[in-house]
Every structure is written in structure tokens, then in C-alpha cells.
Scaffold this active site. Structure first.
Site, short mmCIF file in Angstrom:
data_model
loop_
_atom_site.label_atom_id
_atom_site.label_comp_id
_atom_site.label_asym_id
_atom_site.label_seq_id
_atom_site.Cartn_x
_atom_site.Cartn_y
_atom_site.Cartn_z
N HIS A 130 0.81 -1.22 0.00
CA HIS A 130 0.00 0.00 0.00
C HIS A 130 0.84 1.27 0.00
O HIS A 130 0.43 2.29 -0.57
CB HIS A 130 -0.98 0.00 1.19
CG HIS A 130 -0.33 0.02 2.53
ND1 HIS A 130 0.21 -1.10 3.11
CD2 HIS A 130 -0.11 1.03 3.42
CE1 HIS A 130 0.70 -0.82 4.30
NE2 HIS A 130 0.53 0.49 4.52
N ASP A 131 2.01 1.25 0.61
CA ASP A 131 2.85 2.45 0.69
C ASP A 131 4.08 2.35 -0.20
O ASP A 131 5.07 3.06 0.03
CB ASP A 131 3.28 2.71 2.14
CG ASP A 131 2.23 3.48 2.93
OD1 ASP A 131 1.40 4.17 2.29
OD2 ASP A 131 2.23 3.39 4.17
N LYS A 151 6.08 5.39 -1.42
CA LYS A 151 6.91 6.23 -0.54
C LYS A 151 8.39 6.18 -0.90
O LYS A 151 9.18 7.00 -0.41
CB LYS A 151 6.72 5.80 0.92
CG LYS A 151 5.40 6.27 1.53
CD LYS A 151 5.31 5.90 3.00
CE LYS A 151 4.02 6.43 3.63
NZ LYS A 151 3.91 6.06 5.07
N HIS A 187 2.71 9.98 -2.96
CA HIS A 187 3.11 8.58 -2.87
C HIS A 187 1.99 7.65 -3.34
O HIS A 187 2.26 6.53 -3.81
CB HIS A 187 3.57 8.22 -1.45
CG HIS A 187 2.47 7.90 -0.50
ND1 HIS A 187 1.80 8.86 0.22
CD2 HIS A 187 1.91 6.71 -0.13
CE1 HIS A 187 0.89 8.28 0.99
NE2 HIS A 187 0.95 6.98 0.81
N HIS A 205 -5.87 3.88 -1.06
CA HIS A 205 -5.97 3.67 0.39
C HIS A 205 -5.99 4.97 1.19
O HIS A 205 -6.19 4.94 2.41
CB HIS A 205 -4.86 2.74 0.89
CG HIS A 205 -3.50 3.36 0.98
ND1 HIS A 205 -2.76 3.68 -0.13
CD2 HIS A 205 -2.75 3.71 2.06
CE1 HIS A 205 -1.60 4.20 0.25
NE2 HIS A 205 -1.57 4.23 1.58
N HIS A 206 -5.83 6.12 0.52
CA HIS A 206 -5.99 7.41 1.20
C HIS A 206 -7.24 8.15 0.71
O HIS A 206 -7.44 9.31 1.08
CB HIS A 206 -4.74 8.28 1.01
CG HIS A 206 -3.59 7.86 1.87
ND1 HIS A 206 -3.64 7.90 3.25
CD2 HIS A 206 -2.36 7.37 1.55
CE1 HIS A 206 -2.50 7.47 3.75
NE2 HIS A 206 -1.71 7.14 2.74
N ASP A 254 -4.91 -0.03 7.64
CA ASP A 254 -3.68 0.77 7.74
C ASP A 254 -3.78 1.81 8.86
O ASP A 254 -2.86 1.96 9.69
CB ASP A 254 -3.42 1.45 6.40
CG ASP A 254 -2.15 2.28 6.40
OD1 ASP A 254 -1.16 1.87 7.04
OD2 ASP A 254 -2.14 3.35 5.76
#
Length: 507
Positions: free
Chosen positions: A367-368, A371, A396, A422-423, A451
Site C-alpha cells: 500500500h505504501d 513512498k 506517494h 488507500h488514502h 492501515d
């Protein structure tokens, strides 16, 4: 007895002792004497240790009634002239066309051959023999019946093979659907009796695997009748354990009167062994079906193990990539494992299939991934980000999507969606696209909640870990805002399971 002549051959004595199983014979004739003499002549007749059981009809209509209820008649001895001059011929048409019964062997017997000429009848009707009653001595009647029963037996054998192979194909397709060893084991037990055409209580089955180079006693039991999903080797009867050991040592399948132990090695060095026993004797056809079926079990097991290896490799790769990002941001690597397990559990609670939940579990650690494009001074800044730094941090999500979007791998495709969404927030106030409600894919909605729950409860460079009650308060507050209300409800109602995952993978 109207022309039905018998020579002075010695007849066998009639007997009332019948075997437990029979050959069912249908006698259709409008003369009672024909029925009596036929039964008398064949009174001691046996074929393959099975006696005869007679069904008597005195007209074509009576015969139809019997055929409608009796499904196992092997031979029909049918008079041509009964209630009409062609009643027997009409009955033949009914059996073959209306009942679609092509297994029963049909023999026409007539005392009036002029009413139904032999050549035209054999040409135009699906019968297996045609006899003038005056031809049928006792010996010839028996010879006729031996021939008819032998033909019927062979047809039944072919049909049983066909049905058995169809059941093997059906079972094999179910093996391919198994996602883990536990499903595979239960599928073996549920299908082996079906392939044999028997009830579960009539057979005992066990399946085991080993490595060819191992000690014979080191086999792993996959399944056994009446045992649990992962039964212990010691739960097996001693004779079954010994047969598995003998099969391993001989590297070949074994057969006894009522037992089959199949042995199937793989190119990778493993071996699959299948044990099946039956209360009664196993016949050659049973052994053939079991050999085909057990071979398919072995191939399916090898395929499942290969899929599990690939899946494990994909899972490890997802964890490694996710952990690499977390370590760069000086955060704990256990975060990605917890998020993966939270996401899978939440997906299952939401009603997604096991397969879909497994894909989310494997993809959520990514998911990240975006970054990796964020500068260290922003990623690891201990204090609050400036507006300009926050704008860079938000990129990101898009960067993660760009990294993964071109993959044809199902897990990475799901990872691209998760990284991108996811954000996003349920009320549309999230980033990068401001999606709202169900515009956000379910995989993004699930991972977002997983998360945030884990991030709030973990220590970060910019904050200490929150206590659980404060995290729960935030989830309640953000239900319908940041998170889908249904997901929040499911999460909180099953909070103990999520806490258990958190404790299983500590920082």
C-alpha cells in the site's frame, strides 16, 4: 404349449435357493405354459455365480408396467404375437425409443414366424436375437441366455467405466479449485466413495505424502475416513500404516483382495500414497478406476504444492517490498504483516470469497510502495509537515500506482489499486482523486481502515502509539467520513480477532 418343443434332454432340478444377487429376466408371452416351461428349464441356471430372477408379463402392456418400475432387467424374452399380431414388435420400439433403454438384451420368440419374417424383423428392430419357439431346446435356451447375459454384463461394465471416469473428471475439477491442503484433503474423502459408486460407510480411505528418500515412517497423513482435517499418523489402523510403509519401500502400488494402495512419485522426489479398502471384494474395474483417480489426486497435489510455493514466494516478495519501504521511513516491518492479516480478516467478514481475501492479503503490504519516491527529509521528518511538504507526501499514492499499474500479475494489479486508493475517504475528502463512497474499490476501503488502525496504535517518528480506546473513538468518529460505516461496524464487532493479530505480530 403350442409348438414349443423340447428334446428328451435331461433337465436340471428346480431350486428355490437364490443367490443374494440376481440376473433379472423378463418373460413376455400370453401363454402360461411358456412361462412355466421357461422357468423350469432355467431353474438351476447360474452365470458368474448369480442365479436368475423372473418377471412375468402376459401382454405387452403388462411388460411396459414392469419395465417402468424395474430398472435392472438384463434380458427380455418377448413373444411377437400377443394382444395383437405385432404387440411384441411394438414393445421393442417402446423399450428402445420411449424408455431409451439400450442395455437390456431383447430376444424375440415366436410360434408364428409368418407374422414377423426373421430377416425384416432383425433389420428393422433393435433386437439381439430372433428364435422360432420350435428351435428352442433346453440346451439352446441356456446357450442363448449365456450369450445374452454375457453381452449385457459387458455393456454394464462399459457403462460403469464411463460413469466412473465421469466422476473422476468431476472430482479432478474440484481438486483444481482447492486453495490449500486442508480443502484438498476433505475433497479426497468426499469424492473417493462417489468415484467407486459406493456409500461412505462401505469404504475406508486414507491419503499420505512422503519424500522418496525419507524413512518410510515419516509419511504425512493428508486425510483419513472418519478423522479430522489434519489427522495424526497414529490415528491410522496399524495395518494401514504398515501398507503405507511397504508401498514406500517397494516404490509401487499394491493390491489385495479388498484393498488398493496406490503409489505415485513426482519428478521433484515426493510421493503420494492412497489407501482404499472395501467391505467386499474389489474387482478389476474397481482397481482401474482407483488407479486413474489416485493418479489424478497425485497430480493435483503436486499442482497444489507448486501453487502454494508460488503464492508463498509472492507473499514473501510483497512483505519484503513493504518492509523495505517501512524501514526506509524508520517504521517497523511488522506493520505490513499486521495490515495484511487485518485486511484479509476484514475482507472475509465483509463477505468476499476466500480467494479474494487471500489476494487482498498478498497485495496490501504494497500500500505504501510509492513512498520510495518521497525524499528522506520529508518521509522521516519528526514534526508536522508544511503545506508544501504535505503535497509532496500525498504523491506517494499516485507514485505507487504508477510503479505497479503495468503488471499483468493479479496480486500486483490489486496492489496498484490499493496503493492508489488507500488514502481516499468515504465522504470524498481524500486523495489523490477525491473518490467518494463505492467509487473507491473495496480493496482500497478495506486497506485504508486496516492501515489507519495499525498506524495509530504504533509508534511513529512523528507521534507515540495511541492507546486502544482512543483509536476506537477515532474509528467511531470517522465512520461515514473517512471509512465505510459497514467496515467500521464489522471491525469493532470483531475487535478481539484484530487484537489477536496485533499481538501475534508485535513491533
Amino acid at each position: 404349449m403350442s409348438g414349443f418343443l423340447f428334446s428328451d434332454e435331461v433337465l436340471e432340478s428346480p431350486t428355490n435357493k437364490m443367490a443374494e444377487t440376481y440376473w433379472d429376466i423378463l418373460v413376455v408371452d400370453d401363454e402360461e405354459d411358456i412361462h412355466q416351461v421357461t422357468k423350469l428349464v432355467l431353474s438351476g441356471f447360474k452365470f458368474e455365480n448369480k442365479a436368475l430372477r423372473f418377471h412375468h408379463a402376459y401382454s405387452a402392456q403388462e411388460a411396459k408396467a414392469i419395465l417402468d418400475t424395474e430398472q435392472n432387467i438384463s434380458v427380455g424374452l418377448i413373444d411377437v404375437v400377443m394382444e395383437s399380431n405385432h404387440a411384441g414388435l411394438d414393445l421393442v420400439r417402446y423399450i428402445r425409443d420411449d424408455l431409451a433403454n439400450f442395455d437390456i438384451r431383447l430376444v424375440l420368440r415366436t410360434g408364428q414366424p409368418g407374422e414377423a419374417p426373421e430377416e425384416s424383423v432383425i433389420r428393422d428392430y433393435d433386437i439381439n436375437d430372433y428364435k422360432n419357439k420350435t428351435e428352442l431346446t433346453a440346451v439352446k435356451l441356456k446357450t442363448l441366455l449365456y450369450s445374452a447375459l454375457r453381452a449385457h454384463r459387458d455393456i454394464q461394465t462399459i457403462e460403469k467405466h464411463k460413469m466412473g471416469l465421469e466422476r473422476i473428471i468431476d472430482a479432478s475439477s474440484n481438486f483444481l479449485k482447492c486453495s490449500n491442503i486442508q480443502d484438498f484433503a476433505s475433497t479426497i474423502l468426499s469424492h473417493v466413495s462417489a468415484v467407486m459408486g459406493l456409500s461412505d460407510s462401505e469404504i475406508y480411505c486414507a491419503a499420505a505424502v512422503n519424500h522418496q528418500a525419507n524413512e518410510p515412517t515419516k509419511f504425512k497423513l493428508l486425510a483419513a475416513s472418519g478423522a479430522g482435517v489434519e489427522p495424526s499418523n497414529v490415528t491410522l489402523p496399524e495395518n494401514v500404516q504398515n501398507l503405507f510403509i511397504e508401498t514406500h519401500n517397494k516404490k509401487a502400488s499394491l493390491k489385495t483382495r479388498n484393498e488398493y494402495i496406490g503409489y505415485f512419485p513426482s519428478r521433484e522426489g515426493s510421493e503420494t500414497m492412497i489407501y482404499v479398502s472395501k467391505d467386499s471384494e474389489l474387482h478389476s474395474m474397481d482397481f482401474q478406476l482407483l488407479e486413474f483417480f489416485a493418479n489424478n489426486i497425485a497430480l493435483a497435489y503436486d499442482n497444489l504444492k507448486l501453487r502454494e510455493t508460488v503464492k508463498d514466494s509472492q507473499k514473501e516478495l510483497s512483505y519484503i517490498l513493504g518492509e523495505a519501504v517501512e524501514k526506509r521511513s524508520k517504521e517497523t516491518g511488522s506493520h505490513v504483516k499486521r495490515v495484511a492479516h487485518y485486511s484479509m480478516l476484514l475482507a472475509q467478514l465483509y463477505g468476499l470469497s476466500h480467494y479474494q481475501a487471500e489476494i487482498i492479503k498478498l497485495a496490501s503490504p504494497l500500500h505504501d510502495i510509492g513512498k520510495i519516491s518521497i525524499p528522506d527529509q520529508i518521509l522521516n521528518k519528526p514534526g508536522k509537515l508544511t503545506d508544501e511538504e504535505w503535497i509532496i507526501m500525498q504523491t506517494h499514492a499516485q507514485q505507487g500506482f504508477e510503479i505497479l499499474k503495468n503488471s499483468t500479475n493479479e496480486i500486483l494489479q490489486c496492489g496498484a489499486l490499493i496503493a492508489h486508493q488507500h488514502h481516499e475517504k468515504w465522504d470524498g475528502s481524500g486523495y489523490p482523486r477525491g473518490l467518494k463512497g463505492e467509487q473507491i474499490n473495496i480493496v482500497g476501503r478495506i486497506t485504508a481502515l486496516a492501515d489507519v488502525f495499525d498506524a495509530l496504535g504504533s509508534e511513529r517518528c512523528y507521534k507515540p502509539a495511541w492507546p486502544l480506546d482512543k483509536v476506537i473513538d477515532l474509528l467511531n468518529t470517522q465512520s461515514g467520513k473517512q471509512f465505510e460505516p459497514k467496515l467500521v461496524d464489522l471491525f469493532l464487532k470483531n475487535l478481539e480477532q484484530f487484537i489477536e493479530i496485533r499481538d501475534r505480530y508485535p513491533d
